[in-house]
Design a protein around this motif. Structure first.
Motif, mmCIF file in Angstrom:
data_model
loop_
_atom_site.group_PDB
_atom_site.id
_atom_site.type_symbol
_atom_site.label_atom_id
_atom_site.label_comp_id
_atom_site.label_asym_id
_atom_site.label_seq_id
_atom_site.Cartn_x
_atom_site.Cartn_y
_atom_site.Cartn_z
ATOM 1 N N ALA A 629 -0.284 -32.122 -33.542
ATOM 2 C CA ALA A 629 0.923 -32.273 -34.352
ATOM 3 C C ALA A 629 1.173 -33.731 -34.718
ATOM 4 O O ALA A 629 1.735 -34.019 -35.776
ATOM 5 N N TYR A 630 0.817 -34.659 -33.827
ATOM 6 C CA TYR A 630 1.053 -36.071 -34.098
ATOM 7 C C TYR A 630 0.113 -36.917 -33.265
ATOM 8 O O TYR A 630 -0.449 -36.465 -32.265
ATOM 9 N N ILE A 631 -0.068 -38.157 -33.701
ATOM 10 C CA ILE A 631 -0.756 -39.186 -32.921
ATOM 11 C C ILE A 631 0.206 -40.363 -32.829
ATOM 12 O O ILE A 631 0.638 -40.902 -33.852
ATOM 13 N N LYS A 632 0.566 -40.745 -31.611
ATOM 14 C CA LYS A 632 1.464 -41.882 -31.401
ATOM 15 C C LYS A 632 0.636 -43.049 -30.880
ATOM 16 O O LYS A 632 0.051 -42.974 -29.810
ATOM 17 N N ARG A 633 0.568 -44.106 -31.673
ATOM 18 C CA ARG A 633 -0.269 -45.272 -31.356
ATOM 19 C C ARG A 633 0.638 -46.499 -31.289
ATOM 20 O O ARG A 633 1.023 -47.062 -32.319
ATOM 21 N N GLY A 634 1.043 -46.865 -30.064
ATOM 22 C CA GLY A 634 1.996 -47.965 -29.911
ATOM 23 C C GLY A 634 3.322 -47.579 -30.531
ATOM 24 O O GLY A 634 3.909 -46.551 -30.191
ATOM 25 N N ASP A 635 3.815 -48.388 -31.482
ATOM 26 C CA ASP A 635 5.066 -48.093 -32.170
ATOM 27 C C ASP A 635 4.855 -47.292 -33.450
ATOM 28 O O ASP A 635 5.812 -47.013 -34.167
ATOM 29 N N LYS A 636 3.617 -46.924 -33.724
ATOM 30 C CA LYS A 636 3.301 -46.200 -34.957
ATOM 31 C C LYS A 636 3.137 -44.724 -34.657
ATOM 32 O O LYS A 636 2.487 -44.341 -33.684
ATOM 33 N N LEU A 637 3.715 -43.882 -35.508
ATOM 34 C CA LEU A 637 3.596 -42.436 -35.363
ATOM 35 C C LEU A 637 2.880 -41.869 -36.574
ATOM 36 O O LEU A 637 3.313 -42.062 -37.710
ATOM 37 N N ILE A 638 1.768 -41.177 -36.350
ATOM 38 C CA ILE A 638 1.038 -40.493 -37.418
ATOM 39 C C ILE A 638 1.411 -39.022 -37.326
ATOM 40 O O ILE A 638 0.984 -38.300 -36.421
ATOM 41 N N TYR A 639 2.244 -38.588 -38.246
ATOM 42 C CA TYR A 639 2.749 -37.214 -38.245
ATOM 43 C C TYR A 639 1.787 -36.315 -39.007
ATOM 44 O O TYR A 639 1.343 -36.636 -40.103
ATOM 45 N N ALA A 640 1.441 -35.163 -38.409
ATOM 46 C CA ALA A 640 0.496 -34.213 -39.006
ATOM 47 C C ALA A 640 -0.771 -34.920 -39.461
ATOM 48 O O ALA A 640 -1.081 -34.988 -40.654
ATOM 49 N N PRO A 641 -1.546 -35.511 -38.549
ATOM 50 C CA PRO A 641 -2.726 -36.300 -38.918
ATOM 51 C C PRO A 641 -3.762 -35.462 -39.657
ATOM 52 O O PRO A 641 -3.924 -34.268 -39.412
ATOM 53 N N GLY A 642 -4.476 -36.125 -40.568
ATOM 54 C CA GLY A 642 -5.505 -35.449 -41.354
ATOM 55 C C GLY A 642 -6.864 -35.496 -40.675
ATOM 56 O O GLY A 642 -7.035 -36.073 -39.602
ATOM 57 N N ARG A 643 -7.852 -34.926 -41.316
ATOM 58 C CA ARG A 643 -9.172 -34.785 -40.701
ATOM 59 C C ARG A 643 -9.885 -36.123 -40.540
ATOM 60 O O ARG A 643 -10.794 -36.251 -39.723
#
Length: 756
Positions: A629-643
């Motif tokens: 559903a998401y990738i949280k990298r430090g203070d950055k949030l990647i919502y619904a990450p792609g392939r």
């Protein structure tokens, strides 16, 4: 100090024996609480083979302080907002289990011929499960990521607060010896009144005080202030007729909403551990081994009923709350034990002098047995479900699953539910504050005016002006404040179906406000004057100055909400906006319940084999059916990450999956490079040099083609060529005759390279 007090000798004995037993229990991976109890048995008066504590009176006082700090610490971890976030499934499950096991525990005591008070305290002892033991078992069995574990944690939160309330009721009944229903209802109403009042006053005043003195607070003064506030609330609670434990818990839960909660909890931990150890050792000192043997059958009966009753009632409660049969069985088998609260409840009964001495051996014996059975019950919960599902008729299984799905569908909160909750919140909070002002006026203001003013009319008018001047913002809010949500606005616009019921709610709360005004004025004047003059005059003043009063109330409400949410706001600022994004984008776990799926937050192991790969290369959705559903990298949030998104070390990812999918996926997620799993000392990594010559045959090869990195598990960090030096050469650099090469890597492999 010429003569050493006996208390110091006793403390030395208690702590040394406790340290030895807990080291042993940690070695055999058993709960430390049982180690403390065994230590108490060893230094208690019932064993003549070991040294015995002499000054039991002072040790008991220290044990009472230990209970206070244990409850204070529990409040710091708890917080009322945490209770509000617990889902309906956990709440229903907890209440069904507590109600059933408390009532049946009482009748079990009566069946064994125990007195009424012994039986009531037995029911209270059985009401709690052990958070420590359950979390430990979940960690060891690796089931914390499963959906049923989340429900168990929610049930434990509800249990904590309910058992605190049970302790207050039991202590009240023990002191008053009143068992009538009206007395019990009055006690519950009084308890709820003071709980809400203390919480509102504490949240409004305490965070402001802490902000004011923050520049002056260091660790020492903060600890002293926190303990002072705790003991102050303990005194206040006992003054109004409640237990010291309730006061400590309330102050802890108030501090839990402040920004200093984590720091206070950290500072208090050594104090809590020390006095808590003394308390549990004092529990062990009360155990008579001969009494355990004498009451072996009650121990067996209580243990058996704990296992059967808590397992069955929790399972039924989970089913009623809408959980599928499998999760309900897993929740039930996780909760079948007696927690540390049983010792506190038993100690309360003994300290009040209303229970028999054999209560402790029974509680300790049952707790010890259920502690050892808990991991096995959790481990075999799934096979037990498979056994049950194989025996039950298929139509029963389908009916239970259909009920679970339909229950989840109706749990969505409609507009009317939200609006009604908002009205209840307005009425309860403002009503309790008004009631508190009335009580303060009757208890303090009127007696003071009676002594200072002789004229009755003048005294009544002054009392009326002061009391309503203070309470006017809350009275006006009770009568006129409207819910601040979109649901109310949408319902109000629906003239045909919704405006009528909303008008009824408005009329009801205005009637409540008028009754409060009338009641208070009637206490000051005659009924005729109240009806003809005082009530209309009061209403006229209220509405004439309504705008000013509303502004003042909004300031008060704003300060309260700011203090209430201060901890969360500070956490959001600390973590930038990522956590806020997570809460905004992702729904609660219960939203996925009809599909038996839930979201698990996992951290990427930096040694994992899949680090650096794209989601398309991994193909987890195709292989295991899980979604990221998401990738949280430090203070950055990647919502619904792609392939094309890659997973990097220490990323946090949200996996949406069922328990079965997680069971297949987790071993793949946990895999790491074998080359890194071998333990190595820093001394095994060295910097060494060698010369490119005819022996190693490196001339003409690039660093990449030479395979040195693979052969030595190392890096080329420098090359000295003639009089020039190349620092950190790239992989395309070609070796030449006479190059002096500097390499960092494993000692043994570099030595083999040089030998070659």
């Amino acid at each position: 100090m010429g003569h050493l007090p006996k208390l110091i000798e006793d403390l030395a004995l208690i702590l040394i024996v406790a340290a030895i037993t807990t080291l042993l229990f940690r070695r055999i991976k058993q709960p430390l609480v049982l180690g403390y109890i065994i230590a108490g048995l060893l230094v208690g008066p019932h064993l003549s083979l070991t040294p015995t504590v002499v000054d039991t009176t002072n040790v008991k006082i220290l044990a009472d302080i230990g209970v206070i700090f244990l409850l204070f610490s529990l409040g710091l971890e708890f917080s009322f907002k945490k209770l509000m976030r617990v889902g309906g499934a956990a709440s229903v499950t907890a209440f069904v289990e507590i109600l059933f096991i408390t009532i049946t525990g009482y009748f079990l005591g009566k069946l064994m011929g125990w007195s009424t008070m012994d039986s009531m305290f037995l029911g209270g002892m059985l009401a709690s499960s052990s958070t420590t033991i359950i979390i430990k078992a979940f960690d060891e069995l690796g089931v914390k990521t499963k959906l049923f574990a989340r429900i168990v944690f929610g049930v434990l939160v509800v249990e904590d607060i309910v058992v605190i309330l049970l302790m207050v009721l039991l202590s009240t009944v023990a002191i008053t010896q009143q068992f009538e229903g009206s007395e019990m209802l009055f006690t519950v109403a009084k308890l709820l009144f003071f709980l809400v009042l203390w919480f509102i006053a504490g949240i409004f005043l305490l965070p402001s005080l802490l902000r004011l003195v923050k520049p002056l607070l260091d660790e020492e003064t903060l600890l002293v202030l926190a303990i002072g506030l705790c003991l102050g609330m303990v005194v206040l609670a006992t003054q109004v007729g409640f237990s010291a434990e309730l006061g400590a818990f309330i102050m802890g839960s108030i501090l839990a909403e402040t920004t200093t909660a984590e720091k206070v909890e950290h500072l208090l931990t050594p104090v809590k551990n020390l006095f808590g150890a003394i308390f549990f050792v004092s529990v062990g000192m009360l155990i008579d081994p001969e009494m355990i043997i004498e009451y072996r059958w009650p121990v067996i009966l209580v243990t058996s009923w704990t296992l059967i009753g808590k397992l069955g009632s929790t399972t039924i409660g989970a089913l009623i709350s809408g959980q599928p049969l499998k999760q309900a069985v897993q929740v039930g088998m996780s909760m079948a034990q007696i927690g540390e609260f049983a010792f506190i409840v038993a100690a309360l009964g003994l300290s009040l002098g209303v229970t028999s001495d054999f209560i402790f051996p029974v509680a300790v014996g049952a707790s010890a047995i259920t502690t050892f059975t808990t991991p096995y019950l959790i481990k075999f919960s799934e096979p037990f479900y498979n056994f049950i599902s194989g025996k039950l008729p298929p139509k029963w299984i389908r009916a239970l699953n259909n009920y679970s799905s339909s229950t989840q569908n109706i749990q969505a909160e409609g507009d009317w539910q939200k609006v009604f909750k908002a009205y209840v919140n307005i009425a309860v909070t403002n009503g309790i504050v008004l009631l508190a002002f009335i009580l303060l006026s009757l208890k303090f203001l009127l007696p003071f005016l009676d002594e200072t003013i002789e004229n009755d009319i003048t005294r009544s008018i002054i009392a009326l002006v002061i009391s309503f001047g203070v309470s006017a913002p809350f009275l006006l809010a009770l009568m006129t404040k409207r819910p601040n949500n979109m649901g109310y606005k949408e319902l109000w616009l629906d003239k045909k179906y919704s405006r009528g019921p909303l008008l009824v709610l408005e009329i009801i709360r205005n009637i409540i406000g008028l009754l409060i005004i009338g009641f208070w004025i009637d206490r000051l004047f005659s009924t005729t004057i109240a009806i003809l003059m005082a009530v209309p005059a009061t209403l006229f003043v209220l509405f004439m100055f309504s705008k000013r009063i509303q502004k003042f109330y909004q300031r008060i409400e704003g300060r309260f909400l700011s203090n209430l949410n201060a901890r969360e706001l500070a956490a959001e600022q600390k973590n930038a906006s990522s956590e806020n994004l997570l809460r905004r984008h992702f729904s609660p776990q219960s939203d996925l319940s009809p599909w038996d799926a839930h979201m698990i937050d996992l951290e990427i192991n930096p040694l994992a084999r899949y680090v650096g790969k794209t989601l398309e290369e991994l193909g987890w959705r195709e292989k295991f059916g899980v979604n990221i559903a998401y990738i949280k990298r430090g203070d950055k949030l990647i919502y619904a990450p792609g392939r094309d998104n890659r997973l990097l070390p220490f990323d946090n990812i949200g996996i949406i999956a069922t328990d079965e999918q997680m069971q297949a996926f987790k071993p793949v997620f946990d895999t790491s490079e074998e080359v890194h799993t071998k333990e190595q000392d820093v001394e095994d990594i060295i910097v060494q040099k060698f010369v490119v010559d005819e022996h190693n045959k490196l001339k003409g090869l690039t660093i990449r083609d030479s395979g040195i990195r693979e052969r030595t598990n190392g890096l080329i960090i420098g090359i000295q060529r003639n009089k020039s030096r190349i620092l950190n050469p790239n992989s395309n650099t070609t070796f030449e005759w006479g190059d002096i090469v500097w390499i960092v890597g494993e000692r043994k492999k570099i030595q083999k390279l040089n030998e070659a």
